[in-house]
Design a protein around this motif. Structure first.
Motif: not given
Ligand SMILES: NC(=O)c1ccc[n+]([C@@H]2O[C@H](COP(=O)([O-])OP(=O)(O)OC[C@H]3O[C@@H](n4cnc5c(N)ncnc54)[C@H](O)[C@@H]3O)[C@@H](O)[C@H]2O)c1
Length: 436
Positions: A169-171, A203, A255, A358
């Motif tokens: 994952t991104s993190t 994602n 953002e 989720n």
């Protein structure tokens, strides 16, 4: 820690040898197996790889420590790695994401040592990671970089066996890049997240759908007509924003990256600061990979009944300690819904203890999309076994050939044909002299 050795059920997967594990309840194994088989029907690419692995056994002799969300899809990945000849040791990558029936089935029916219990406390979560590290893995397969961090800090003695790793994952990729930049990363890691066939689909469409699913299952709220605030317009954030809009919500986006903010604005969302969004939102969803995105001043500005949820990797996106501090009391009003009585007299509802909603309240991504992410995982491990000696202690992209192959197999499974370049087109694309 109480470790339990469970004897495998029908012996087919394990020849009756005892499989180690620490799971909630072995009686759930039958239900778990049925759900794993259901997911497998929707994972044609992983199935194709599994049949090839079973013939070629490319992972023979490898021990893999996998710290992943223990879901039906992960079970099918673990089966695939095992079919390739690997011994797999699995623990959860989040204390709330484990599906207990799947964990039981993995031990009972598939001979996979599994250490994971939904709702495990902090100590047990880390003990489960230690159990996988103590299996002396050659390859680490992480989701969020917790296993790699423990290995590089508290369990350095086990590093000598490790040849390579993957990160989902991104993190986790962000943490690994920080480790590589500080020269502390001790082996090459492939960033699965960065494959096109991962983040563009998992994602965006996976998190997009399953985040809404988790929120609906925990609250039963009506999205239509509500105002939904999405923090972070990355691959996950845009997936959720698009789906919430499609369901009739007014969607506001916050953002910190000007390019992403511009994309959100041109995709038709109202972009504003969190301070401006707070008094307007009915539902807030964080998907940034950052911390304290929702914090004290934001909670104080929210309206009565505001719902806050996180679908980013860690439970730090919502500053829960700050929410506790400004609240006079808290009570659980539904499963995974905590009501905080803020001193302003308003109530704020926190979902899933601020963990990935989720996976905490629903089943995670649909198998159809995890098929691609986990096909990248399986083929990347195969690649690492062959090529790890050519790699440095750094973070690598999934090889282009693997990314393309995953897309090709997925299209084939969907019975979608695409065009191929004609000779003339191929030549044209490689010349520079031909203009108008
Ligand atoms: N729920 C899941 O199942 C699931 C699946 C995949 C990824 N993730 C996690 O979701 C998170 C986001 O992943 P992604 O792939 O979208 O990452 P990404 O890097 O594409 O997007 C994150 C976005 O958040 C923005 N951001 C950072 N700090 C912010 C702040 N304070 N306020 C507003 N925006 C901010 C960034 O500018 C960026 O655009 C990560 O933690 C990732 O690990 C979760």
């Amino acid at each position: 820690m109480p470790k339990v050795a469970h004897r495998a059920g029908n012996g087919a997967a394990t020849n009756g040898t005892a499989v180690a594990g620490h799971v909630k309840d072995m009686n759930l194994a039958r239900e778990g197996r049925l759900r794993i088989e259901w997911a497998d029907r929707h994972m044609p690419v992983v199935r194709t790889i599994r049949s090839r692995f079973a013939k070629e056994r490319p992972l023979r002799g490898m021990r893999i420590a996998a710290c992943l969300h223990v879901t039906t899809e992960t079970a099918n990945l673990a089966r695939t790695l095992k079919a390739g000849g690997a011994e797999v040791f699995l623990c959860g990558s989040n204390p709330l994401s484990t599906q207990d029936d799947v964990a039981a089935a993995l031990v009972a029916h598939y001979g996979i040592a599994t250490y994971a219990i939904k709702g495990e406390d902090h100590k047990t979560y880390y003990n489960h990671i230690l159990s996988c590290i103590e299996a002396r893995p050659h390859v680490t397969m992480d989701d969020g970089c917790d296993l790699v961090t423990v290995l590089h800090t508290k369990k350095k003695g086990y590093l000598k066996d490790v040849i390579a790793g993957t990160e989902e994952t991104s993190t986790g990729v962000t943490r690994l890049r920080a480790m590589a930049a500080s020269k502390v990363l001790r082996y090459p890691v492939i960033a699965i997240n960065d494959a096109d066939t991962k983040h563009l689909f998992d994602n965006r469409y996976g998190t997009g759908q399953s985040t809404i699913d988790g929120i609906l299952r925990s609250t039963n709220m009506l999205i239509a007509g509500s105002t939904v605030v999405i923090a972070g317009y990355g691959w996950c954030g845009r997936g959720v924003a698009t789906r919430a809009k499609g369901m009739g919500a007014t969607v506001l986006v916050t953002e910190i990256n000007p390019v992403r903010a511009l994309e959100a604005a041109m995709d038709g969302f109202q972009v504003l600061s969190m301070e401006e969004a707070c008094p307007r939102g009915d539902l807030f969803i964080t998907l940034t990979g950052n911390k304290s995105v929702l914090r004290r001043e934001h909670f104080l500005a929210m309206k009565d009944g505001a719902i806050v949820a996180n679908s980013g990797h860690f439970n730090v996106e919502i500053d829960i300690p700050a929410l506790e501090r400004i609240s006079g009391g808290k009570r659980r009003v539904r499963e995974l819904v905590d009501e905080y009585r803020v001193k302003t007299g308003r109530r704020i509802y926190l979902l899933g203890e601020g963990r990935l909603i989720n996976l905490a309240a629903a089943e995670g991504h649909p198998a159809m999309v995890m098929d691609m992410s986990f096909a990248n995982q399986a083929m990347s491990v195969e690649f690492l076994k062959k090529k790890h000696k050519t790699l440095k202690r750094d973070v690598y992209k999934v090889p282009e050939a693997i990314d393309r192959e995953v897309a090709r197999l997925k299209l084939r499974s969907m019975e979608i044909d695409i065009d191929t370049l004609t000779q003339e087109q191929d030549k044209y694309l490689r010349t520079w002299s031909e203009g108008t």
